[in-house]
Each structure stands twice: as C-alpha cells, then as structure tokens.
Scaffold this motif. Structure first.
Motif, PDB file in Angstrom:
ATOM      1  N   VAL A  10      37.166 -19.881 -20.534  1.00 35.44           N
ATOM      2  CA  VAL A  10      36.705 -20.124 -21.907  1.00 35.44           C
ATOM      3  C   VAL A  10      35.214 -19.813 -22.017  1.00 35.44           C
ATOM      4  O   VAL A  10      34.769 -19.192 -22.992  1.00 35.44           O
ATOM      5  CB  VAL A  10      36.993 -21.577 -22.332  1.00 35.44           C
ATOM      6  CG1 VAL A  10      36.354 -21.886 -23.688  1.00 35.44           C
ATOM      7  CG2 VAL A  10      38.491 -21.834 -22.399  1.00 35.44           C
ATOM      8  N   ALA A  11      34.431 -20.216 -21.016  1.00 39.34           N
ATOM      9  CA  ALA A  11      32.986 -19.977 -21.036  1.00 39.34           C
ATOM     10  C   ALA A  11      32.670 -18.478 -21.012  1.00 39.34           C
ATOM     11  O   ALA A  11      31.784 -18.012 -21.742  1.00 39.34           O
ATOM     12  CB  ALA A  11      32.317 -20.672 -19.851  1.00 39.34           C
ATOM     13  N   ALA A  91      44.787 -14.066 -23.896  1.00 41.97           N
ATOM     14  CA  ALA A  91      45.040 -14.642 -22.575  1.00 41.97           C
ATOM     15  C   ALA A  91      44.807 -16.156 -22.579  1.00 41.97           C
ATOM     16  O   ALA A  91      45.539 -16.910 -21.915  1.00 41.97           O
ATOM     17  CB  ALA A  91      44.146 -13.975 -21.531  1.00 41.97           C
ATOM     18  N   LEU A  92      43.802 -16.609 -23.334  1.00 44.01           N
ATOM     19  CA  LEU A  92      43.557 -18.050 -23.460  1.00 44.01           C
ATOM     20  C   LEU A  92      44.789 -18.768 -24.007  1.00 44.01           C
ATOM     21  O   LEU A  92      45.150 -19.849 -23.542  1.00 44.01           O
ATOM     22  CB  LEU A  92      42.375 -18.305 -24.399  1.00 44.01           C
ATOM     23  CG  LEU A  92      40.966 -18.244 -23.836  1.00 44.01           C
ATOM     24  CD1 LEU A  92      39.958 -18.500 -24.939  1.00 44.01           C
ATOM     25  CD2 LEU A  92      40.781 -19.235 -22.715  1.00 44.01           C
ATOM     26  N   GLY A 105      46.031 -26.182 -30.304  1.00 42.70           N
ATOM     27  CA  GLY A 105      45.605 -25.893 -31.664  1.00 42.70           C
ATOM     28  C   GLY A 105      44.417 -24.953 -31.747  1.00 42.70           C
ATOM     29  O   GLY A 105      44.453 -23.950 -32.472  1.00 42.70           O
ATOM     30  N   LEU A 106      43.349 -25.253 -30.986  1.00 43.60           N
ATOM     31  CA  LEU A 106      42.148 -24.419 -31.036  1.00 43.60           C
ATOM     32  C   LEU A 106      42.403 -22.992 -30.544  1.00 43.60           C
ATOM     33  O   LEU A 106      41.970 -22.028 -31.176  1.00 43.60           O
ATOM     34  CB  LEU A 106      41.021 -25.067 -30.232  1.00 43.60           C
ATOM     35  CG  LEU A 106      40.078 -25.993 -31.008  1.00 43.60           C
ATOM     36  CD1 LEU A 106      39.051 -26.613 -30.076  1.00 43.60           C
ATOM     37  CD2 LEU A 106      39.394 -25.241 -32.125  1.00 43.60           C
ATOM     38  N   PRO A 107      43.097 -22.795 -29.408  1.00 38.28           N
ATOM     39  CA  PRO A 107      43.401 -21.417 -29.007  1.00 38.28           C
ATOM     40  C   PRO A 107      44.210 -20.653 -30.049  1.00 38.28           C
ATOM     41  O   PRO A 107      43.962 -19.465 -30.284  1.00 38.28           O
ATOM     42  CB  PRO A 107      44.201 -21.599 -27.708  1.00 38.28           C
ATOM     43  CG  PRO A 107      43.710 -22.885 -27.147  1.00 38.28           C
ATOM     44  CD  PRO A 107      43.480 -23.765 -28.351  1.00 38.28           C
TER      45      PRO A 107
END
Length: 342
Positions: A10-11, A91-92, A105-107
């Motif tokens: 994510v970073a 991919a996330l 939810g966020l992805p």
C-alpha cells in the motif's frame, strides 16, 4: 502476503500515486496535455512514433496535430506510470479479498476511483482540455492519493492513547470543516490552472487591476461554450482575473482556518504532531504560491505547488482520522482501546 507486507505494498502504491500527480502537473505545465492527440496510444501507436515511416504515418493520421516528440513523451510517460498505478490498485483488491481480515471497502473504492480517473484522462484528450474535465482529473488524482494514504494509516498498529485524551464533537466538526476548505481551495487551484489564469495577476496581495468593478461570476460556469480546443484558455481577461483573485482570497481563508484548527489541536498533546506537520506544509505552500507570482510561474515551483497541495490535503486526512479515533475512544473506551492496542 502477511499484513506487514500488504501495508508495504500500500505504501509503495501510495508513493507511486504522488509520482503520478507530479508527472500530471509537469505534463500540464509543459503544455503536453495534448502531446498525443489520441488515447490511449500516441498517433495510433503504442508509444511515441520514432522512425521516419511512423512519423509520416502520424502526420497522415493527424494532419492538424504536428508531432512534438518532447511533449508526446511527457504525455506517454504520465500514461505509463498512471497505468502501472491502476494495475497496482487492482492487485491491492485481489490481495484484500484473499484475506478476510483485510479491509475491502477502501480498496474497492480506490479501484472505482482509478477507473473513473482513467476515463477522465481519456476525456481530457478527446475533449481537448475542457477545463471541467481537467479540474476533475486533478481532483481524481488527489482523491486516489488520499484514499491510499487513509488505507495505509488504517492498516497501521497504534498504541492506545492515555485514558485522559478525548476529542470534542466541536473539534471533530472543525477538523472536517478544515478538510472541506482545503478541498475547495484545491478545486479553485485546479480551475485556475485549467483556465490558464495562473499568471494573469502579477502583483500582491490580490491583483494590479480593479478586479472589484469587473468581477464576473460567469468565470465559474463549469460548462463552457463549445470550442475546437480549450488549450491556452477560452475565457476573457476579466474572467481570468476573477478566477485568479478568488483563488488568492481562498488561500487567505484556508490559511486562517488551518491556523485556527492548529491552535485547537495544539491544546491536545496527542495531536500536536499532526498539527505541526499541517502548519509546516501550509507555510511551504504559501511560500511556493508567492514565488509563483513573483517569479512568473517557474516550472519547478509550479510542480512543487501541486505536490505540496496534495501533502496539505493528506495532513488534513491524518488530522481527521486521529481526531475521529480520539472521539471514538471517548465514546467506547474499552472497545476502541483494545482495538488500537491489538
């Protein structure tokens, strides 16, 4: 992939989103937004035409858009990196759905955002830099970076604050207000850039002309009359002055609101860190904005102004998340403290 490695992914994706924003600003400021007159390729090719045969074919396909290799490469580099970012966000989502404990939810929202952002990128070219599309594309990039940053923060492990630490509902509301003010100012900056109004006023603090007598609210009409191209702007001088002055007034309002917010945050020892970061970024952004005016929009400073704008937005995201967590701690101390300490 374990949780620590997922957070690293994510970073890295977040860092790439900042690169995309910087490249987007560089592309726009070098007038390379139409460096390739088609999408997603360039003059009908996957990359910039190189050979004499390819260049001759490009001239045949787009006789009204002569190839400028430097601008075309700027545009295509931005597209390549943006495309890589989209694949990393995809991919996330795949990694999130493979582990029940990971947020979904966020992805998913990120994936929807980046798909719409790709559409805005296409419309930026096919609609010849229509200002509302250009501004929307900028806001989409900032939204993508903000959501990635929020996801990274939420994946982090944080020790429980002292039981005496609480955040009032008033502070939470004012932090949200500060976030909305920054978003509005960013939108004004995007509208200023999209209408080529960034250097229309060359003196401080507002403008060298009598803008009050000729203030024209039609300058903020999102749907402008149809033109063959919107490159270099289609609004008249007074309309551009109106946009520029409004952006400067917005900057003053934003500075006042964030300074007030910082004073409120400073009263809580646990919030002094995010308050300090927010103020440092704000001061940097003010200095860059003044430099843009005084030095007539140097390319490096203008790009830095865009990047610092997203950093300011991210600082408000961090402030709101921290205040929200403290507010929740006040409501549900046992549940929230155990969750934050796990």
């Amino acid at each position: 992939m374990n949780q620590d490695n997922y957070r690293i992914w994510v970073a890295v994706t977040f860092a790439l989103s900042l690169c995309v924003i910087a490249l987007g600003a560089y592309t726009r400021l070098t007038e390379a937004g139409l460096g390739c007159p088609d999408w997603p390729g360039c003059y009908g090719f996957a990359g910039v035409p190189k050979s004499e045969t390819q260049q001759a074919l490009a001239a045949t396909r787009f006789p009204d858009a002569p190839l400028e290799a430097d601008k075309a490469w700027n545009e295509m580099l931005h597209r390549y990196v943006a495309g890589t970012l989209g694949l990393m966000i995809l991919a996330l989502n795949v990694m999130a759905w493979r582990r029940p404990s990971r947020p979904k939810g966020l992805p998913a929202l990120l994936l929807a955002t980046v798909i719409f952002q790709a559409l805005l990128g296409m419309w930026t070219v096919t609609m010849d830099l229509m200002p509302v599309v250009v501004m929307g594309h900028l806001l989409g990039g900032f939204t993508t970076a903000s959501l990635l940053f929020l996801l990274w923060l939420r994946l982090g492990t944080t020790s429980s604050p002292p039981s005496s630490v609480r955040a009032s509902s008033g502070l939470q509301a004012f932090a949200l207000f500060g976030l909305l003010v920054v978003i509005g100012q960013i939108a004004l900056g995007g509208w200023t850039a999209a209408n080529y109004a960034a250097v229309v006023c060359t003196q401080l603090p507002l403008c060298e002309v009598d803008w009050r007598q000729s203030f024209d609210t039609s300058a903020f009409g999102l749907i402008q009359p149809e033109h063959e191209t919107y490159q270099y702007g289609v609004l008249d001088y007074q309309q551009r002055v109106t946009i520029h002055v409004t952006h400067r007034i917005g900057a003053m309002v934003t500075a006042f609101v964030l300074l007030s917010l910082a004073c409120l945050l400073w009263q809580q020892r646990a919030l002094r860190g995010v308050a300090g970061v927010m103020m440092v970024v704000l001061v940097g952004q003010i200095v860059l904005g003044i430099t843009n005016v005084v030095a007539s929009l140097p390319l490096s400073v203008a790009v830095a102004h865009n990047v610092t704008a997203v950093l300011l937005l991210l600082s408000l995201v961090a402030v709101n998340l921290q205040v929200h967590r403290m507010r929740q701690l006040g409501r549900y101390p046992n549940r929230i403290a155990s969750r934050m300490g796990s």
